[in-house]
Enzyme design. Structure first.
Site, PDB file in Angstrom:
ATOM      1  N   ASN A 192       4.157   3.588   5.958  1.00  0.00           N
ATOM      2  CA  ASN A 192       4.819   3.408   4.595  1.00  0.00           C
ATOM      3  C   ASN A 192       5.319   4.870   4.297  1.00  0.00           C
ATOM      4  O   ASN A 192       5.230   5.854   4.912  1.00  0.00           O
ATOM      5  CB  ASN A 192       3.657   2.956   3.585  1.00  0.00           C
ATOM      6  CG  ASN A 192       2.489   3.878   3.622  1.00  0.00           C
ATOM      7  OD1 ASN A 192       2.649   5.040   3.322  1.00  0.00           O
ATOM      8  ND2 ASN A 192       1.462   3.330   3.985  1.00  0.00           N
ATOM      9  N   LYS A 231     -13.916  -3.200  -5.651  1.00  0.00           N
ATOM     10  CA  LYS A 231     -13.982  -2.142  -4.960  1.00  0.00           C
ATOM     11  C   LYS A 231     -15.297  -1.388  -5.517  1.00  0.00           C
ATOM     12  O   LYS A 231     -15.722  -0.538  -4.949  1.00  0.00           O
ATOM     13  CB  LYS A 231     -12.758  -1.437  -4.664  1.00  0.00           C
ATOM     14  CG  LYS A 231     -11.843  -2.047  -4.105  1.00  0.00           C
ATOM     15  CD  LYS A 231     -10.514  -1.323  -3.586  1.00  0.00           C
ATOM     16  CE  LYS A 231      -9.457  -2.294  -2.831  1.00  0.00           C
ATOM     17  NZ  LYS A 231      -8.766  -1.555  -1.884  1.00  0.00           N
TER      18      LYS A 231
HETATM   19  N1  CTP Z   1      -7.343   1.397   0.572  1.00  0.00           N
HETATM   20  C1  CTP Z   1      -8.524   1.734   1.584  1.00  0.00           C
HETATM   21  N2  CTP Z   1      -8.279   0.911   2.730  1.00  0.00           N
HETATM   22  C2  CTP Z   1      -7.307   0.060   2.942  1.00  0.00           C
HETATM   23  C3  CTP Z   1      -6.346  -0.101   1.801  1.00  0.00           C
HETATM   24  C4  CTP Z   1      -6.707   0.718   0.736  1.00  0.00           C
HETATM   25  O1  CTP Z   1      -9.331   2.536   1.534  1.00  0.00           O
HETATM   26  N3  CTP Z   1      -7.221  -0.671   4.079  1.00  0.00           N
HETATM   27  C5  CTP Z   1      -7.578   2.201  -0.714  1.00  0.00           C
HETATM   28  C6  CTP Z   1      -6.464   3.220  -0.963  1.00  0.00           C
HETATM   29  O2  CTP Z   1      -6.614   4.389  -0.509  1.00  0.00           O
HETATM   30  C7  CTP Z   1      -6.255   2.929  -2.540  1.00  0.00           C
HETATM   31  C8  CTP Z   1      -6.769   1.743  -2.891  1.00  0.00           C
HETATM   32  O3  CTP Z   1      -7.817   1.262  -1.600  1.00  0.00           O
HETATM   33  O4  CTP Z   1      -7.049   3.982  -3.310  1.00  0.00           O
HETATM   34  C9  CTP Z   1      -5.849   0.832  -3.094  1.00  0.00           C
HETATM   35  O5  CTP Z   1      -6.359  -0.513  -3.227  1.00  0.00           O
HETATM   36  P1  CTP Z   1      -5.459  -1.859  -2.258  1.00  0.00           P
HETATM   37  O6  CTP Z   1      -6.177  -3.028  -3.121  1.00  0.00           O
HETATM   38  O7  CTP Z   1      -5.792  -1.817  -0.920  1.00  0.00           O
HETATM   39  O8  CTP Z   1      -4.415  -1.405  -2.957  1.00  0.00           O
HETATM   40  P2  CTP Z   1      -2.865  -2.199  -2.054  1.00  0.00           P
HETATM   41  O9  CTP Z   1      -2.884  -1.866  -0.697  1.00  0.00           O
HETATM   42  O10 CTP Z   1      -1.816  -1.737  -3.028  1.00  0.00           O
HETATM   43  O11 CTP Z   1      -3.174  -3.589  -2.238  1.00  0.00           O
HETATM   44  P3  CTP Z   1      -2.364  -4.963  -2.699  1.00  0.00           P
HETATM   45  O12 CTP Z   1      -1.411  -4.609  -1.569  1.00  0.00           O
HETATM   46  O13 CTP Z   1      -3.102  -5.891  -2.351  1.00  0.00           O
HETATM   47  O14 CTP Z   1      -1.674  -4.657  -3.973  1.00  0.00           O
END
Ligand code: CTP
Length: 398
Positions: free
Chosen positions: A208, A339
């Site tokens: 990304n 979370k």
């Molecule tokens: N995060 C993580 N591990 C993942 C994905 C995200 O630790 N596999 C952490 C990111 O570092 C951030 C937070 O979770 O602090 C983001 O939450 P998340 O729900 O994963 O956000 P998005 O990926 O944006 O979720 P969505 O696509 O459902 O909006």
């Protein structure tokens, strides 16, 4: 960052005097009010007019200049300083300070100040290793003078070795650290930053646009405030902040392994990394050839690292990030509770001046108890400061 701070920049005579110009520029750009003092020898290398023009303040060169003494004398200059930097500092100037000699404007003002003094030496390698110099430096260190050590390289005198003035950026960083509150001293803070890369084959990956800037700003700022910082970084093009333990990772699974292994050491963890939500089910050992008109890659969910931290028995203070494009506060608050976080930093990624790959951010901080704080458009450094203010206050109250 240095707004309202008064800094005296002492420049002594050496070819590196020209690098003090860049240091002055960094200090004034960060908002500091800088007053320059030059020794007579320094004026052989750079003119006072250069420093005067760039600082916007008269340059002090003579101890017994009647006009300068009337306007702002050496004692009031010394009294009003928040920080005194000497860059470059010659062996002679350091020797004089260590010996209590005050025979010009620079050495007299240093002796009269109660402000912290940061010395960035620059000299020939043999002078630098000379036991007399070593003794002077050690004496000053014992007396709480701070040093920004010189670096190795080819010296102006033709020698190779240690003695080159530290880069202006390093001296600037030490100056900011010297002026920062040490409200995170004794704390260990882990920051994750940047994107993750999920490999499809040896030459391709899914990732990304995260630049890592927000996470690096947090790590830099926490280190300045005295924290022991573990920065777990996905691939970025940023230079590592000084004074942090930098651990490079590539994929989400690697990040999870490193984060979980080090989590028990931490008082707080800030997960600003943009972790890829999915990875290819299989990584092709060889480069995939374009044999068909259509192709697809089957993906599988990556582990939720932050979710895993939230389930720890004795979890550290947890800060997550939420990048949203709609219903920002609702979605972010949901992530905070799902979370099991203490704070979530919600970004509206539909805004061009916030979120990925820019130097500014506009965020909404949401806390576990339902409070929230809107942060208007600000630099990522300033936002890092705001986030750390909350962490420092919370850790202090535990
Ligand atoms: N995060 C993580 N591990 C993942 C994905 C995200 O630790 N596999 C952490 C990111 O570092 C951030 C937070 O979770 O602090 C983001 O939450 P998340 O729900 O994963 O956000 P998005 O990926 O944006 O979720 P969505 O696509 O459902 O909006």
């Amino acid at each position: 960052m240095l707004k309202g701070k008064r800094i005296i920049l002492g420049v002594s005579g050496g070819i590196a005097a020209y690098k003090a110009i860049e240091l002055l520029r960094l200090l004034t750009k960060a908002g500091a009010e800088v007053h320059v003092i030059m020794t007579r020898a320094a004026q052989e290398f750079v003119t006072p007019l250069t420093f005067q023009t760039l600082s916007g303040n008269p340059v002090h060169t003579e101890l017994f200049n009647l006009i300068a003494e009337r306007e702002i004398g050496h004692i009031s200059l010394a009294d009003r300083a928040d920080l005194f930097i000497i860059a470059p500092a010659t062996a002679n100037v350091i020797g004089k300070i260590a010996g209590g000699i005050a025979d010009d404007m620079l050495t007299t003002t240093v002796m009269a100040t109660k402000a912290p003094v940061l010395i960035a030496p620059a000299m020939n390698v043999n002078m630098f290793t000379n036991p007399i110099y070593r003794e002077n430096e050690e004496k000053l260190r014992r007396l709480d003078y701070r040093f920004v050590p010189p670096v190795s390289g080819s010296l102006a005198c033709g020698w190779e070795g240690e003695g080159k003035l530290a880069p202006p950026e390093t001296i600037f960083e030490e100056a900011v650290a010297a002026l920062s509150p040490k409200d995170l001293a004794g704390r260990t803070i882990m920051v994750t930053a940047g994107p993750t890369r999920e490999e499809i084959d040896p030459v391709r990956y899914i990732s990304n646009h995260s630049s890592g800037k927000m996470g690096y700003a947090l790590a830099r700022s926490a280190a300045r405030r005295g924290a022991r910082v573990i920065l777990v970084s996905g691939p970025t093009s940023l230079s590592p902040p000084s004074g942090v333990e930098l651990l490079h990772v590539t994929s989400a699974c690697e990040m999870r392994d490193v984060v979980m292994a080090r989590a028990v050491e931490c008082h707080a963890i800030i997960k600003s990394a943009a972790v890829a939500d999915y990875r290819p089910v299989d990584r092709n050992a060889d480069k995939i050839k374009k044999n068909s008109e259509r192709a697809s890659v089957e993906l599988i969910r990556n582990p939720d690292i932050l979710g895993g931290l939230g389930r720890m028995d004795k979890r550290p203070y947890l800060v997550g990030f939420a990048a949203e494009t709609a219903m920002v506060s609702e979605y972010a608050a949901k992530k905070l509770s799902e979370k099991n976080l203490d704070m979530i930093v919600a970004n509206d990624d539909s805004q061009p001046d916030a979120g990925f790959n820019v130097d500014t951010n506009r965020a909404l901080l949401i806390f576990r108890d339902g409070r929230s704080e809107a942060c208007s458009l600000m630099s990522k450094d300033d936002l890092a400061g705001r986030i750390l203010d909350h962490i420092a206050a919370e850790l202090a109250s535990r």
